[in-house]
Design an enzyme around this catalytic site. Sequence first.
Site, PDB file in Angstrom:
ATOM      1  N   GLU A   1       8.287  17.452  14.580  1.00 52.54           N
ATOM      2  CA  GLU A   1       8.680  17.191  13.362  1.00 52.54           C
ATOM      3  C   GLU A   1       7.852  18.038  12.523  1.00 52.54           C
ATOM      4  OE1 GLU A   1       7.506  13.720  11.083  1.00 52.54           O
ATOM      5  OE2 GLU A   1       9.468  13.493  10.564  1.00 52.54           O
TER       6      GLU A   1
ATOM      7  N   LYS B   1       0.806  -1.305  -0.027  1.00 52.97           N
ATOM      8  CA  LYS B   1       0.098  -0.015   0.111  1.00 52.97           C
ATOM      9  C   LYS B   1       0.669   1.317   0.130  1.00 52.97           C
ATOM     10  CE  LYS B   1      -2.711   3.329   1.772  1.00 52.97           C
ATOM     11  NZ  LYS B   1      -2.063   4.262   1.393  1.00 52.97           N
TER      12      LYS B   1
ATOM     13  N   CYS C   1      13.026  11.713   6.535  1.00 55.19           N
ATOM     14  CA  CYS C   1      12.708  11.522   7.950  1.00 55.19           C
ATOM     15  C   CYS C   1      14.129  11.718   8.328  1.00 55.19           C
ATOM     16  CB  CYS C   1      12.293  10.159   8.173  1.00 55.19           C
ATOM     17  SG  CYS C   1      13.367   8.781   7.423  1.00 55.19           S
TER      18      CYS C   1
ATOM     19  N   GLU D   1       8.812   2.506  11.138  1.00 56.11           N
ATOM     20  CA  GLU D   1       9.915   3.502  10.909  1.00 56.11           C
ATOM     21  C   GLU D   1       9.048   4.818  10.701  1.00 56.11           C
ATOM     22  OE1 GLU D   1      13.163   2.850  10.705  1.00 56.11           O
ATOM     23  OE2 GLU D   1      12.952   0.793  10.645  1.00 56.11           O
TER      24      GLU D   1
HETATM   25  P1  NAD Z   1       1.445   8.895   7.076  1.00 55.09           P
HETATM   26  O1  NAD Z   1       1.884   8.173   8.356  1.00 55.09           O
HETATM   27  O2  NAD Z   1       0.479  10.154   6.972  1.00 55.09           O
HETATM   28  O3  NAD Z   1       1.250   7.943   5.677  1.00 55.09           O
HETATM   29  C1  NAD Z   1       2.311   6.800   5.648  1.00 55.09           C
HETATM   30  C2  NAD Z   1       1.233   5.713   4.771  1.00 55.09           C
HETATM   31  O4  NAD Z   1       0.628   5.204   5.916  1.00 55.09           O
HETATM   32  C3  NAD Z   1       0.587   6.208   3.745  1.00 55.09           C
HETATM   33  O5  NAD Z   1       0.469   4.998   2.905  1.00 55.09           O
HETATM   34  C4  NAD Z   1      -0.785   6.283   4.237  1.00 55.09           C
HETATM   35  O6  NAD Z   1      -1.951   6.053   3.325  1.00 55.09           O
HETATM   36  C5  NAD Z   1      -0.823   5.119   5.209  1.00 55.09           C
HETATM   37  N1  NAD Z   1      -1.797   5.326   6.478  1.00 55.09           N
HETATM   38  C6  NAD Z   1      -2.391   6.658   6.940  1.00 55.09           C
HETATM   39  N2  NAD Z   1      -3.058   6.150   7.870  1.00 55.09           N
HETATM   40  C7  NAD Z   1      -3.250   4.921   8.025  1.00 55.09           C
HETATM   41  C8  NAD Z   1      -4.025   3.932   8.798  1.00 55.09           C
HETATM   42  N3  NAD Z   1      -4.856   4.596   9.923  1.00 55.09           N
HETATM   43  N4  NAD Z   1      -3.747   2.723   8.806  1.00 55.09           N
HETATM   44  C9  NAD Z   1      -2.841   2.167   7.817  1.00 55.09           C
HETATM   45  N5  NAD Z   1      -2.238   2.949   6.904  1.00 55.09           N
HETATM   46  C10 NAD Z   1      -2.437   4.275   6.995  1.00 55.09           C
HETATM   47  O7  NAD Z   1       3.036   9.383   6.796  1.00 55.09           O
HETATM   48  P2  NAD Z   1       3.241  10.517   5.431  1.00 55.09           P
HETATM   49  O8  NAD Z   1       2.673  11.721   5.646  1.00 55.09           O
HETATM   50  O9  NAD Z   1       3.018   9.872   4.031  1.00 55.09           O
HETATM   51  O10 NAD Z   1       5.123  10.531   5.440  1.00 55.09           O
HETATM   52  C11 NAD Z   1       5.761  11.235   6.144  1.00 55.09           C
HETATM   53  C12 NAD Z   1       6.048  10.886   7.675  1.00 55.09           C
HETATM   54  O11 NAD Z   1       6.937   9.657   7.263  1.00 55.09           O
HETATM   55  C13 NAD Z   1       7.101  11.748   8.430  1.00 55.09           C
HETATM   56  O12 NAD Z   1       6.613  11.592   9.673  1.00 55.09           O
HETATM   57  C14 NAD Z   1       8.523  10.929   8.223  1.00 55.09           C
HETATM   58  O13 NAD Z   1       9.399  11.518   9.168  1.00 55.09           O
HETATM   59  C15 NAD Z   1       8.104   9.500   8.087  1.00 55.09           C
HETATM   60  N6  NAD Z   1       8.932   8.856   7.578  1.00 55.09           N
HETATM   61  C16 NAD Z   1       9.759   7.983   8.359  1.00 55.09           C
HETATM   62  C17 NAD Z   1      10.843   7.475   7.657  1.00 55.09           C
HETATM   63  C18 NAD Z   1      11.671   6.262   8.502  1.00 55.09           C
HETATM   64  O14 NAD Z   1      12.525   5.638   7.718  1.00 55.09           O
HETATM   65  N7  NAD Z   1      11.838   6.442   9.756  1.00 55.09           N
HETATM   66  C19 NAD Z   1      11.156   7.395   6.237  1.00 55.09           C
HETATM   67  C20 NAD Z   1      10.303   8.289   5.700  1.00 55.09           C
HETATM   68  C21 NAD Z   1       9.379   8.886   6.199  1.00 55.09           C
END
Ligand code: NAD
Length: 478
Positions: free
Chosen positions: A382, A173, A282, A248
């Site tokens: 963040e 997904k 991130c 992550e």
């Molecule tokens: P997000 O948490 O909004 O979404 C991430 C994914 O989760 C998307 O595919 C989204 O559709 C899905 N999602 C959202 N709600 C969900 C739920 N209730 N159940 C299951 N899936 C769900 O994050 P984002 O805005 O897409 O990405 C940015 C964030 O990701 C930042 O906080 C960043 O730091 C983090 N990030 C972390 C890493 C790492 O390796 N630690 C790497 C890249 C990004």
Amino acid sequence: MTTRYRLHIDGEDRDAHDGGVLPVFDPCRGLAVAEVAAATPGDVEDAVAAAHRAFPAWAALRPSERGRWLQRLADALEAEAAAFAALESADTGKPLALCREIEIPRAVANLRFFAAAASTFASEAHHGEAGLNLTLRLPLGVVATISPWNLPLYLFTWKLAPALAAGNTVVAKPSEITPASASAFVQLARRIGLPRGVLNLVQGAGPVAGEALVRHPGVKAVSFTGSTAVGRRIGALCGEQLKKCSLELGGKNALLAGEDVDAAPVAELVLRSAFQNAGQICLCNSRLLVPRGRLEEWRFALATAIGDWVAGPPSDASARLGPLASQAQFDKVRGYLALARAEGGRVVAEGRIAASADPAGWFVAPVLLEGLGAASRCASEEIFGPVLSLHPYDDEAEAVALANATPYGLAATVLTHDLGRAQRLAAALDVGLVWVNTWMQRDLRTPFGGARQSGLGREGGWEAMRFFTEARNVCLGT
Ligand code: NAD
């Protein structure tokens, strides 16, 4: 005709059961330009069922055969790397060079790395104490991967490659904000003849499609990269079912410059570590800690170098960063910039927005802030945008305390020529990754992940292969 990114289930492209779609925006223009199928729980059910049917045959392949499939995927992606880079750049608005030189090559490298890992992953034997023990590492079954929009194909492949290498079948997904490259990738899989059902794609909203996947009892593990808030929700849902999950999450990373470091020669590295991908990585540094006695030198060096940091569309070769990914992200970053002023922060240097940028696009000029207290929201939450705050410290102990003064613990960067200081700081910084005199250099064999609110578990190398397998110890009596 509007482009529609569809679901890919059991080897076939499909729309959602109820025909639902979500708009996909061009962040450079703030305009809906495509749509993505919004999977329903029923679609997720179909995808999991297809993955279940494919599992026995896929798990029965020799590891080297699964490795060959991953190599073929890598070959196919590499052959079309230029097209994928263009697609990713158009979908995200990021500079083409970032996609061409870093992100798509890294997606190829992810596939090749885990292709090799499939057959080099070894299980343990223990003897001499109590029988002869052989630890088998068995695939889990159907696993879910959920990835974010900031590095779309890079993180999509980083998860599915070890999952497939270890013998699992996958329902993936990607983010609904950037669906294009995952859609193109499953077309590659079909073209090379990857057995149907081995890799299924459900696009759509996180709370609907993502959550249905996490809740599905047929999904044995969830590998998630995204925000801490969603990670916490997924962790709770997995906890209820005692389902394996790897999280992550977000970061608020500090870059700590030692007393012994001159600012000018490293200013470019510092700004790149804060502003690459418009700060939407991130691992980006968002806090810069410098010795108080060198504050003026740092201010001057960064103010000089920040002029090179221009936000603009991929069509403008002078642009080093693109727009923010979505209206929500744009509003969030601008909200933090307003809050920073209210919290006593002031802008000490700024990059700029290119004249070529559409005013309706989600562009934000990179900013260097000063004057924020360590406990202020802007210095501890963040932001995930091109915002770096400068903080002076008086001694090493204070620098460590400042670096550790947020709930996050993903990464930190240390600049110093003093090996003793580097070692002391690496031990004292409460994070999962420390870079010394470099940033974002990655050896794919190393453990990757965060401490505290930045995550749970580690990815990379054997850590990923262990996550995607169940250990079964077999004790042969003597
Ligand atoms: P997000 O948490 O909004 O979404 C991430 C994914 O989760 C998307 O595919 C989204 O559709 C899905 N999602 C959202 N709600 C969900 C739920 N209730 N159940 C299951 N899936 C769900 O994050 P984002 O805005 O897409 O990405 C940015 C964030 O990701 C930042 O906080 C960043 O730091 C983090 N990030 C972390 C890493 C790492 O390796 N630690 C790497 C890249 C990004």
